[in-house]
Design an enzyme around this catalytic site. Structure first.
Site, PDB file in Angstrom:
ATOM      1  N   HIS A  67      -6.167  -1.969  15.240  1.00  0.00           N
ATOM      2  CA  HIS A  67      -6.406  -1.254  13.978  1.00  0.00           C
ATOM      3  C   HIS A  67      -6.218  -2.197  12.774  1.00  0.00           C
ATOM      4  O   HIS A  67      -7.098  -2.295  11.914  1.00  0.00           O
ATOM      5  CB  HIS A  67      -5.447  -0.063  13.893  1.00  0.00           C
ATOM      6  CG  HIS A  67      -5.603   0.765  12.670  1.00  0.00           C
ATOM      7  ND1 HIS A  67      -6.365   1.913  12.643  1.00  0.00           N
ATOM      8  CD2 HIS A  67      -5.102   0.628  11.424  1.00  0.00           C
ATOM      9  CE1 HIS A  67      -6.316   2.432  11.442  1.00  0.00           C
ATOM     10  NE2 HIS A  67      -5.560   1.670  10.674  1.00  0.00           N
ATOM     11  N   GLU A  68      -5.082  -2.861  12.734  1.00  0.00           N
ATOM     12  CA  GLU A  68      -4.811  -3.710  11.560  1.00  0.00           C
ATOM     13  C   GLU A  68      -5.794  -4.879  11.514  1.00  0.00           C
ATOM     14  O   GLU A  68      -6.265  -5.269  10.452  1.00  0.00           O
ATOM     15  CB  GLU A  68      -3.370  -4.221  11.563  1.00  0.00           C
ATOM     16  CG  GLU A  68      -2.299  -3.139  11.671  1.00  0.00           C
ATOM     17  CD  GLU A  68      -2.470  -1.980  10.724  1.00  0.00           C
ATOM     18  OE1 GLU A  68      -3.021  -2.159   9.616  1.00  0.00           O
ATOM     19  OE2 GLU A  68      -2.058  -0.852  11.101  1.00  0.00           O
ATOM     20  N   GLU A  82       0.856  -1.188   0.000  1.00  0.00           N
ATOM     21  CA  GLU A  82       0.000   0.000   0.000  1.00  0.00           C
ATOM     22  C   GLU A  82       0.895   1.243   0.000  1.00  0.00           C
ATOM     23  O   GLU A  82       1.861   1.285   0.765  1.00  0.00           O
ATOM     24  CB  GLU A  82      -0.906   0.035   1.230  1.00  0.00           C
ATOM     25  CG  GLU A  82      -1.925   1.168   1.120  1.00  0.00           C
ATOM     26  CD  GLU A  82      -2.930   1.183   2.278  1.00  0.00           C
ATOM     27  OE1 GLU A  82      -2.855   0.335   3.171  1.00  0.00           O
ATOM     28  OE2 GLU A  82      -3.770   2.085   2.259  1.00  0.00           O
ATOM     29  N   GLU A  88      -9.650   4.159   6.436  1.00  0.00           N
ATOM     30  CA  GLU A  88      -8.770   4.607   7.527  1.00  0.00           C
ATOM     31  C   GLU A  88      -9.535   5.361   8.619  1.00  0.00           C
ATOM     32  O   GLU A  88      -9.326   5.126   9.798  1.00  0.00           O
ATOM     33  CB  GLU A  88      -7.611   5.439   6.978  1.00  0.00           C
ATOM     34  CG  GLU A  88      -6.659   4.650   6.077  1.00  0.00           C
ATOM     35  CD  GLU A  88      -6.084   3.392   6.725  1.00  0.00           C
ATOM     36  OE1 GLU A  88      -6.179   3.233   7.956  1.00  0.00           O
ATOM     37  OE2 GLU A  88      -5.544   2.543   5.976  1.00  0.00           O
ATOM     38  N   GLY A 137       3.321   2.449  10.587  1.00  0.00           N
ATOM     39  CA  GLY A 137       3.191   1.753  11.864  1.00  0.00           C
ATOM     40  C   GLY A 137       3.000   0.255  11.638  1.00  0.00           C
ATOM     41  O   GLY A 137       3.606  -0.567  12.315  1.00  0.00           O
ATOM     42  N   ALA A 138       2.155  -0.074  10.685  1.00  0.00           N
ATOM     43  CA  ALA A 138       1.864  -1.469  10.388  1.00  0.00           C
ATOM     44  C   ALA A 138       1.017  -1.526   9.120  1.00  0.00           C
ATOM     45  O   ALA A 138       0.585  -0.482   8.618  1.00  0.00           O
ATOM     46  CB  ALA A 138       1.106  -2.125  11.545  1.00  0.00           C
ATOM     47  N   MET A 139       0.773  -2.756   8.635  1.00  0.00           N
ATOM     48  CA  MET A 139       0.024  -2.902   7.385  1.00  0.00           C
ATOM     49  C   MET A 139      -0.878  -4.115   7.441  1.00  0.00           C
ATOM     50  O   MET A 139      -0.465  -5.200   7.848  1.00  0.00           O
ATOM     51  CB  MET A 139       1.037  -3.009   6.227  1.00  0.00           C
ATOM     52  CG  MET A 139       0.396  -3.208   4.874  1.00  0.00           C
ATOM     53  SD  MET A 139      -0.625  -1.772   4.408  1.00  0.00           S
ATOM     54  CE  MET A 139      -1.900  -2.591   3.452  1.00  0.00           C
ATOM     55  N   GLU A 140      -2.106  -3.891   6.974  1.00  0.00           N
ATOM     56  CA  GLU A 140      -3.187  -4.870   7.175  1.00  0.00           C
ATOM     57  C   GLU A 140      -3.279  -5.933   6.086  1.00  0.00           C
ATOM     58  O   GLU A 140      -4.378  -6.451   5.833  1.00  0.00           O
ATOM     59  CB  GLU A 140      -4.510  -4.102   7.250  1.00  0.00           C
ATOM     60  CG  GLU A 140      -4.988  -3.452   5.925  1.00  0.00           C
ATOM     61  CD  GLU A 140      -4.630  -1.980   5.781  1.00  0.00           C
ATOM     62  OE1 GLU A 140      -3.642  -1.540   6.395  1.00  0.00           O
ATOM     63  OE2 GLU A 140      -5.337  -1.266   5.033  1.00  0.00           O
ATOM     64  N   ASN A 141      -2.167  -6.310   5.430  1.00  0.00           N
ATOM     65  CA  ASN A 141      -2.216  -7.354   4.405  1.00  0.00           C
ATOM     66  C   ASN A 141      -3.086  -8.521   4.858  1.00  0.00           C
ATOM     67  O   ASN A 141      -2.998  -8.947   5.998  1.00  0.00           O
ATOM     68  CB  ASN A 141      -0.803  -7.883   4.157  1.00  0.00           C
ATOM     69  CG  ASN A 141       0.219  -6.786   4.085  1.00  0.00           C
ATOM     70  OD1 ASN A 141       0.122  -5.895   3.257  1.00  0.00           O
ATOM     71  ND2 ASN A 141       1.172  -6.808   4.999  1.00  0.00           N
TER      72      ASN A 141
HETATM   73  N1  BAL Z   1      -3.142   0.987   5.584  1.00  0.00           N
HETATM   74  C1  BAL Z   1      -1.886   1.527   5.991  1.00  0.00           C
HETATM   75  C2  BAL Z   1      -1.559   1.290   7.415  1.00  0.00           C
HETATM   76  C3  BAL Z   1      -2.779   1.422   8.237  1.00  0.00           C
HETATM   77  O1  BAL Z   1      -3.425   2.464   8.256  1.00  0.00           O
HETATM   78  O2  BAL Z   1      -3.174   0.475   8.861  1.00  0.00           O
HETATM   79 ZN    ZN Z   2      -5.235   1.785   8.715  1.00  0.00          ZN
END
Ligand code: BAL
Ligand code: ZN
Length: 880
Positions: A296-297, A120, A319, A260-264
């Protein structure tokens, strides 16, 4: 570079059904074989296949089994076009890339010798040619092949369906994701890692496998992430009826990461900062961050992955909603009203610190932007935090149950689709039979609305009127704004500080309600409360019911009344902030006029109000801590026509010193009363006690005597957790005493803990005595590198954004440093460089001499011939 407009959206010409990816992973030469089945989209008039690709070497391109000659397709910039394609297509694409040279950390890259991805927003195109846009959703199968000794763990999205050995010490793993997804949710990891894993039973009875993967040596820091993941799963089931749809859910921590992190899908990749914690290395704030980001993720699995964005202008669809969900999760995990209020106050502070300035600066944009040059520049506090405020307002207007109905309808309508912010709004409106057309302006108009309140009391008729009006400042490209639909929660306090039961004319609130939500939809409206026996003190914008600036001409007595009595904790805190801000602005003006703090005075009224609050044991320690923190230098600056950073710093320090001296006895008493002996626990009550205790320490250390210094030194020496140790060190650094030996000791203790070394740089960067020369010296430290985003942010960003008095040194030396660093970072990592570039956003608000130097620095960056789109967009908007 070209500007991309929302209005130019067109549907994809081809839709992808399946993607089969084969990776032969090698840091210097990774071969990616990509087989895509696609078909013409009947909704598109175009018969051209459009693929995106960047930094790729194309080896072969086959269409329906036949290799295409270079004349049969066209590559222009990052777009590969195959004209006049048949309706049904199988594309086979072989490309090469060089992960080890990928310092941008977008696409496939190497961190500490292992492979990770970040796709992303547009990183997938750096892995293979593909229609890399979120409205193209497909099913993925992924075959990973790599050296087994170097990369024993091979992960991708979904379920592991096969694995085994290959020749030459290599091995393979095949993964299949049962859900269709956009390319930005693709991920792979090939690494030497270990994991904490657990079988977890969902409410439905189905069992799932949860894993947290980290580098060896970090398994003692995964418990809290795992616990947070389980809490998240349970919470989403209970609050929104949303179940984990996969049999396996993985979190992987990596030290080099832009975000911070990624929701793959099924394979969340995290910055180590938001996974690793134990009491020795992580603070209470780190623990809270882990809970929030893991949540969040995880929540993105539904809000983002199952229902995704049609295009990147809709980013806040996922988001804003997911930030709101993680905020609610964190509040529910505390579980008390006062804990909830504390989380809300934190959110308000973030908005004022970062979002309001953005909304008033050159990068101001609506929650749903209309245009961008580089989408990576729009992962902003406006899209995220203001976006979350917009979602919160639905809940305020519709109630919790109404909001849930809207969510249910949203998923019923759009599961598996890529949709727009308008679709979310329509679901909320339709599920509740409400007209939310005007509410659309929260998505389309930038700028922070100002709500101005006046009141009048008619003692004869016993009416109390609140007259609300609204305006919104002009922003780039939007000179005039239309009225917003603003929920303004209001209560009225009597002379004893008790909430009056409210009777709003024309209102349909329950009898006896003490807070009602006024809906301001016009430019000006009158709201009449009946049966009011005495002139009340209004508590307006309770719980910060809308992301606006509230103007109301409160007297000091009214503010003191609210500060003592308001049942709404957010407004109670807010009254204290207003009292403090009035004084800070006056003091700052005096320092500006006289050049020093010699003649400054702080009235006893304010000091006594703070004393009373500090010792009020009925109040949550976390609330008392927040109430005693003065507005930050950045927030003060936002209130001034012409910003004088040194004067702000001097005035604020004077106020802290005066409070520290006047309340010395109480501060000491609270310091001792709020110790947390025994085993460390990050729970909200313990964390709140530590926060209050350490705030007391910081006040006592503004101008310390020997005993106070000793207090901090002892805390440093004997602390049983990082929260207390770091707080003691920060207090010592800020005290003006020589803290070098403590800094050295801290470094020696934690030299092998990257996240703690980040703290070590960060606390020095933000220290009042750290000037640009000191920062340059710290950059020479062997542990410093610009290549690691966390490290770069810890030193450089904490100086430019967290140390305004030094960053704005009169000689402009720090601006020149900023320009140098933006340019240097841009060659390494444009996303990180562009964030640093934003430190100059508010340059037009400083005194002319500073402005001139800031402008020069901006122009110096803008004049470079080889700038990334990322940085170019930021500096050109700043200079426009
Ligand atoms: N989608 C990018 C990172 C986050 O907002 O969780
Ligand atoms: Zn997010």
């Amino acid at each position: 570079p070209a500007t991309i407009y929302r209005k130019d959206y067109t549907v994809p010409s081809y839709l992808v059904e399946t993607v089969e990816l084969g990776f032969d992973l090698d840091p210097d030469r990774t071969i990616v074989a990509n087989r895509i089945t696609m078909q013409h989209n009947p909704a598109s008039p175009s018969r051209s296949i459009v693929l995106h690709g960047e930094e790729l070497e194309l080896v072969e391109l086959r269409l329906n089994g036949r290799a295409l000659a270079p004349t049969e397709y066209k590559i222009e910039g990052s777009v590969l076009t195959i004209p006049r394609a048949p309706a049904q297509v199988v594309l086979e694409i072989e490309t090469l890339c060089t992960p080890v040279q990928n310092t941008s950390l977008s696409g496939l890259y190497v961190s500490n010798g292992s492979f990770y991805t970040q796709c992303e927003a547009e990183g997938f195109r750096r892995i293979t040619y593909f229609p890399d846009r979120p409205d193209v959703m497909a099913r993925y199968t992924v075959m990973l092949r790599a050296d087994k000794a170097r990369y024993p763990v091979l992960l991708s999205n979904g379920n592991l369906i096969e694995s085994g050995e290959l020749d030459d010490g290599r091995h393979y793993a095949k993964w299949e994701d049962p859900f269709k997804k956009p390319s930005y949710l693709f991920a792979l990891v090939a690494a030497r890692l270990v994991c904490q894993e657990e079988h977890y039973t969902l409410k439905s009875g189905r069992e799932v496998l949860l894993q947290v993967w980290v580098e060896e040596g970090n398994l003692d820091k995964t418990d809290y992430a795992m616990q947070s993941l389980k809490n998240s799963i349970r919470w989403d089931e209970e609050r929104f009826g949303l179940e984990l749809d996969l049999d396996r859910f993985m979190i992987v921590a990596v030290g080099d990461f832009n975000m911070g992190a990624m929701e793959n899908k099924g394979l969340n990749i995290f910055n180590t900062k938001f996974v690793l914690a134990n009491p020795r290395v992580a603070t209470d704030i780190d623990y809270a961050g882990i809970e929030a980001v893991v949540g969040h993720e995880y929540f993105h699995n539904w809000t983002g992955n199952r229902v995704t964005c049609r295009d990147w202008f809709q980013l806040s669809l996922k988001e804003g909603l997911t930030v709101f969900r993680d905020q609610e999760f964190s509040a529910d995990m505390i579980g008390t009203d006062s804990g909830r209020a504390v989380t809300r106050i934190d959110q308000v502070r973030t908005l004022r610190q970062a979002q309001f300035p953005e909304d008033a600066g050159p990068m101001a944009h609506p929650v749903r932007p209309d245009s961008f040059v580089e989408i990576n520049n729009f992962y902003t506090v406006t899209v995220y935090e203001k976006g979350a405020e917009v979602v919160r307002m639905y809940q305020t207007l519709l109630g919790r149950d109404g909001f849930r109905k809207g969510m249910d309808l949203y998923f019923a309508r759009h599961d598996g689709q890529a949709v727009e912010c308008d679709d979310f709004r329509a679901a909320m409106a339709d599920a509740n039979g409400r007209d939310l057309r005007q509410f659309e302006r929260w998505y389309s108009q930038a700028g922070t609305p100002v709500v101005s309140a006046r009141t009048r009391y008619d003692a004869v008729k016993r009416n109390f009127d609140i007259i609300l009006s609204q305006r919104c400042p002009a922003t780039a490209g939007q000179p005039d704004k239309l009225p917003f639909h603003i929920p303004v929660a209001v209560g009225l306090l009597d002379a004893n500080g008790k909430d009056l039961p409210l009777l709003l004319e024309g209102g349909d609130h329950p009898k006896g309600a003490t807070t009602v939500v006024l809906e301001l939809t016009e430019q000006e409206q009158i709201f009449r409360f009946r049966n009011v026996d005495e002139r009340p003190v209004p508590s307006i914008l309770r719980d910060f019911s809308a992301p606006v600036v509230l103007e109301y001409d409160y007297t000091d007595d009214e503010l003191l009344h609210l500060y003592r009595h308001d049942s709404d904790a957010v407004n109670r805190w807010e009254a204290g902030q207003r009292l403090a801000m009035e004084r800070l602005l006056k003091l700052t003006a005096q320092v500006s006029a006289h050049g020093d703090a010699a003649a400054l005075k702080l009235d006893s009224t304010f000091i006594e109000a703070q004393r009373a609050l500090l010792v009020d044991e009925a109040l949550d320690p976390a609330f008392r801590e927040l109430a005693l923190i003065l507005p930050s230098e950045t927030i003060i600056a936002e209130q001034m026509e012409v910003v004088d950073p040194q004067a702000i710093h001097t005035a604020r320090q004077f106020m802290r010193r005066t409070i520290g001296a006047a309340l010395k006895t109480e501060l000491l008493a609270q310091y001792h009363a709020n110790q947390t002996p025994g085993a460390y626990s990050p729970d909200a009550l313990s964390a709140g006690k530590r926060a209050l205790k350490n705030l007391c320490l910081s006040y006592l250390l503004v101008a310390p005597d020997a005993a106070q210094l000793q207090l901090a030194q002892q805390q440093f020496d004997h602390a049983s957790n990082m929260t207390d140790r770091a707080a003691a060190l920060v207090a010592l650094i800020h005290s003006g005493s020589d803290a070098a030996s403590y800094l050295d000791a801290f470094y020696q203790d934690f030299a092998n803990e990257a996240l703690v070394v980040d703290k070590w740089f960060a606390m020095q960067a933000a220290a009042p005595a750290t000037n640009v020369a000191a920062v340059r010296k710290l950059m020479q430290h062997p542990a410093f590198t610009l290549k690691n985003p966390n490290r770069a942010r810890s030193l450089i960003f904490n100086f430019t954004n967290g140390n305004p008095a030094q960053f704005h040194a009169a000689d402009g030396s720090a601006y020149a440093f900023w320009a140098e660093l933006v340019i240097e970072l841009d060659a390494i990592n444009p996303q990180v460089a562009a964030r640093l570039a934003r430190s100059m956003d508010r340059w037009r608000r400083y005194a002319p001499a500073l402005q001139e130097k800031m402008k020069q620095a901006l122009e110096q960056v803008a004049a470079r011939s080889k700038l990334s789109n990322d940085v170019q967009e930021v500096v050109s908007k700043a200079l426009a």
